[in-house]
Write an enzyme that holds these catalytic residues in place. Sequence first.
Site, short mmCIF file in Angstrom:
data_model
loop_
_atom_site.label_atom_id
_atom_site.label_comp_id
_atom_site.label_asym_id
_atom_site.label_seq_id
_atom_site.Cartn_x
_atom_site.Cartn_y
_atom_site.Cartn_z
N GLU A 153 34.19 -36.61 26.21
CA GLU A 153 34.98 -36.86 25.00
C GLU A 153 34.23 -36.31 23.81
OE1 GLU A 153 33.71 -39.12 22.66
OE2 GLU A 153 31.96 -39.67 23.84
N LYS A 224 28.58 -31.26 26.48
CA LYS A 224 28.62 -32.49 25.68
C LYS A 224 27.28 -32.73 24.97
CE LYS A 224 29.39 -36.55 24.11
NZ LYS A 224 30.44 -37.13 23.34
N ASN A 228 26.48 -32.49 20.77
CA ASN A 228 25.93 -33.57 19.94
C ASN A 228 24.54 -33.22 19.43
OD1 ASN A 228 28.14 -35.16 19.90
ND2 ASN A 228 27.34 -36.78 21.22
N GLY A 277 23.11 -41.77 12.51
CA GLY A 277 23.00 -42.95 13.37
C GLY A 277 24.21 -43.00 14.28
N CYS A 280 25.95 -42.44 19.53
CA CYS A 280 25.83 -41.22 20.33
C CYS A 280 24.63 -40.33 19.99
CB CYS A 280 27.11 -40.41 20.21
SG CYS A 280 28.46 -41.22 21.07
N LYS A 283 21.12 -41.67 21.06
CA LYS A 283 21.09 -41.85 22.52
C LYS A 283 21.13 -40.50 23.23
CE LYS A 283 25.07 -43.45 24.28
NZ LYS A 283 25.71 -42.62 25.30
N ARG A 347 25.96 -49.76 15.55
CA ARG A 347 24.95 -49.38 16.53
C ARG A 347 24.06 -48.27 15.95
NH1 ARG A 347 28.61 -48.62 21.85
NH2 ARG A 347 30.12 -47.89 20.31
C1 UDX Z 1 30.92 -45.00 26.10
C2 UDX Z 1 29.55 -44.47 26.48
O1 UDX Z 1 28.53 -45.34 26.03
C3 UDX Z 1 29.28 -43.14 25.93
O2 UDX Z 1 28.12 -42.60 26.52
C4 UDX Z 1 30.37 -42.18 26.22
O3 UDX Z 1 30.21 -41.00 25.50
C5 UDX Z 1 31.72 -42.78 26.00
O4 UDX Z 1 31.84 -44.06 26.52
P1 UDX Z 1 31.76 -46.40 24.02
O5 UDX Z 1 33.21 -46.36 24.34
O6 UDX Z 1 31.37 -46.38 22.59
O7 UDX Z 1 31.00 -45.16 24.71
O8 UDX Z 1 31.08 -47.60 24.81
P2 UDX Z 1 31.20 -49.15 24.54
O9 UDX Z 1 31.80 -49.40 23.22
O10 UDX Z 1 29.88 -49.72 24.93
O11 UDX Z 1 32.30 -49.60 25.60
C6 UDX Z 1 32.11 -49.71 26.94
C7 UDX Z 1 33.12 -50.73 27.46
O12 UDX Z 1 33.03 -50.75 28.87
C8 UDX Z 1 32.87 -52.16 26.98
O13 UDX Z 1 34.05 -52.71 26.48
C9 UDX Z 1 32.39 -52.89 28.23
O14 UDX Z 1 32.79 -54.26 28.24
C10 UDX Z 1 33.06 -52.09 29.34
N1 UDX Z 1 32.36 -52.13 30.63
C11 UDX Z 1 31.04 -51.87 30.70
C12 UDX Z 1 33.08 -52.42 31.78
O15 UDX Z 1 34.27 -52.67 31.74
N2 UDX Z 1 32.42 -52.45 32.98
C13 UDX Z 1 31.09 -52.20 33.07
O16 UDX Z 1 30.53 -52.25 34.17
C14 UDX Z 1 30.37 -51.91 31.90
C1 UDX Z 2 29.72 -38.21 17.24
C2 UDX Z 2 30.34 -36.83 17.51
O1 UDX Z 2 30.79 -36.27 16.27
C3 UDX Z 2 31.50 -36.94 18.49
O2 UDX Z 2 32.03 -35.66 18.78
C4 UDX Z 2 30.94 -37.58 19.75
O3 UDX Z 2 31.85 -37.63 20.77
C5 UDX Z 2 30.37 -38.95 19.45
O4 UDX Z 2 29.33 -38.79 18.48
P1 UDX Z 2 30.32 -40.32 15.76
O5 UDX Z 2 29.06 -40.91 16.30
O6 UDX Z 2 31.55 -41.15 15.73
O7 UDX Z 2 30.70 -39.00 16.57
O8 UDX Z 2 30.01 -39.90 14.25
P2 UDX Z 2 29.86 -38.57 13.41
O9 UDX Z 2 31.00 -38.46 12.49
O10 UDX Z 2 29.55 -37.40 14.25
O11 UDX Z 2 28.56 -38.94 12.55
C6 UDX Z 2 27.33 -39.27 13.17
C7 UDX Z 2 26.27 -39.58 12.13
O12 UDX Z 2 25.92 -38.41 11.40
C8 UDX Z 2 26.68 -40.63 11.08
O13 UDX Z 2 25.61 -41.53 10.89
C9 UDX Z 2 26.94 -39.82 9.84
O14 UDX Z 2 26.71 -40.55 8.66
C10 UDX Z 2 25.92 -38.69 10.00
N1 UDX Z 2 26.29 -37.46 9.29
C11 UDX Z 2 27.40 -36.75 9.65
C12 UDX Z 2 25.47 -36.99 8.27
O15 UDX Z 2 24.44 -37.60 7.93
N2 UDX Z 2 25.80 -35.81 7.65
C13 UDX Z 2 26.89 -35.08 7.99
O16 UDX Z 2 27.12 -34.02 7.38
C14 UDX Z 2 27.73 -35.57 9.02
#
Ligand code: UDX
Ligand code: UDX
Length: 467
Positions: A153, A224, A228, A277, A280, A283, A347
Amino acid sequence: MQVTVIGAGYVGLATGVMLAFLGHRVQVVDHNPEIVAALQKGRRTIYEYGLENMLQQAADNLTFTSTLGDVGVAEVVMIAVGTPSREDGATDLGFVEKALLEVAGHCQGPPYPLIINKSTVPPGTACWAQTLVNGSLTGRGFVPGVAVVSNPEFLREGSALFDALYPDRIVLGAREESSFATLRELYQPLLSQQFTPPAYLPRPQDYTGPALVQTDPVTTELIKYASNAFLSVKISFINEFAALAELLGADIAQIARGMGLDQRIGEKFLRAGLGWGGSCFGKDTSAITQVAKKYDSRLSIVEAAIGVNHKQKKIAVTKLQAALGTIPGSIVGILGLAFKPDTDDVRDTPATAVIRELQDLGAFIKVYDPMAMDNYRKQHAGLKVVYCASLEELAAGCDALILMTEWEQFKKADWQKIGQRMQRKIIVDGRNLLDPKEMQSLGFDYRGVGRRTAILSCSVAVTGGGP
Ligand code: UDX
Ligand code: UDX
């Protein structure tokens, strides 16, 4: 198609709801019964623009459950569980493994569903997962034959549904043509864009549909991480230049604009600030540098970006030190806890590093965020900070403010009123959100990141020589 999504986090929920909106029949499974109960009642469990509307619109095609049940009817099972970092920075695949074995345990012979991995996982995981699942099936006396494919994604939190409906690209990693065919069928409505866009998420005028990348699973998994990591490098790059710009009296926003207009560079992800921060970037960059090390290789540019980001959070404290003189005993207000605006996600938010460092130095901390306070309270139960209900309450008695998240609300705030409530009008604008001149005219000691705050007058050199 019949789709099962495992994991109702930011990614699983946004993807599942989007697929149901497009007409697939989607079952979303999450092991957390509280999440499932809320979603069954049509209540959103995370803040995501448009989610409530789309949950309603797609309700007929959506079910939520906490137990997997029969996956025999599903044509595809999508894995979107968390992939947290282990202590050493490597990826913990525990949840993914558990989900895979659960799916295998529920299969009762062919035809098997296609397993699509959406979670961010180390390169090679789809191949490993396929052997794992088929091994489990053989162990139970069934013929093997499950294919596991990679389909990462690229959703940004806050605009996840927009990104899901109008992606730049769809990346598919499989080893058999039949898997690609199933994936193309799943994403057909997106590829052709033959759906009526929701009123709250209109299709951008110049958007013609996503590019389709079809390759092997390992390449896909690396796409991916590379994406990132590259975005993280881009931000760390501009942040390093921001420091240099500040020393030279130049302005980083104008430098970024001047660079970004070159289409080879692009204007996005060049906003200087107090570092990146979220769930993603931190990590994924540490995971992929660990992977490289395992193979006796180095991703030194990504390692450098991680180092720059670590230092970047510290400049808030250095700037405050310079403005305040003495940090111990001072009262500092933190504006924004979410790792970026338009999300309640905290996070790996840079705010935490700043708060901890200031507390270590003896400052007292007040915090305010329009959306992320509840999440922050839950995730940082032991942290001694004063939670404020409004910007005005936050400002009262503060010696200084640090703006950590560029919420629109902060831009529009009545800064005169806020300043009147402070003991000393000092502000570190960690996201370059506010207008320096305006803040200075209101009597603030304003400090941005790589921003020129004084009018620069250039002398005209008459004779030779240079800088
Ligand atoms: C997750 C991954 O952390 C990330 O690496 C990937 O890019 C996209 O999917 P995110 O959707 O932000 O990202 O994760 P999170 O918000 O932690 O949600 C995971 C969900 O899975 C939680 O709601 C958790 O309860 C559920 N889960 C986790 C299950 O249903 N079964 C499990 O065994 C573990
Ligand atoms: C990111 C990726 O963009 C997305 O494609 C992936 O699947 C998940 O991780 P996200 O973590 O939701 O998405 O946030 P993003 O909008 O990318 O920003 C990440 C961090 O970078 C934030 O803390 C933001 O404040 C910072 N950022 C972003 C900057 O400091 N400067 C910038 O110009 C853009």
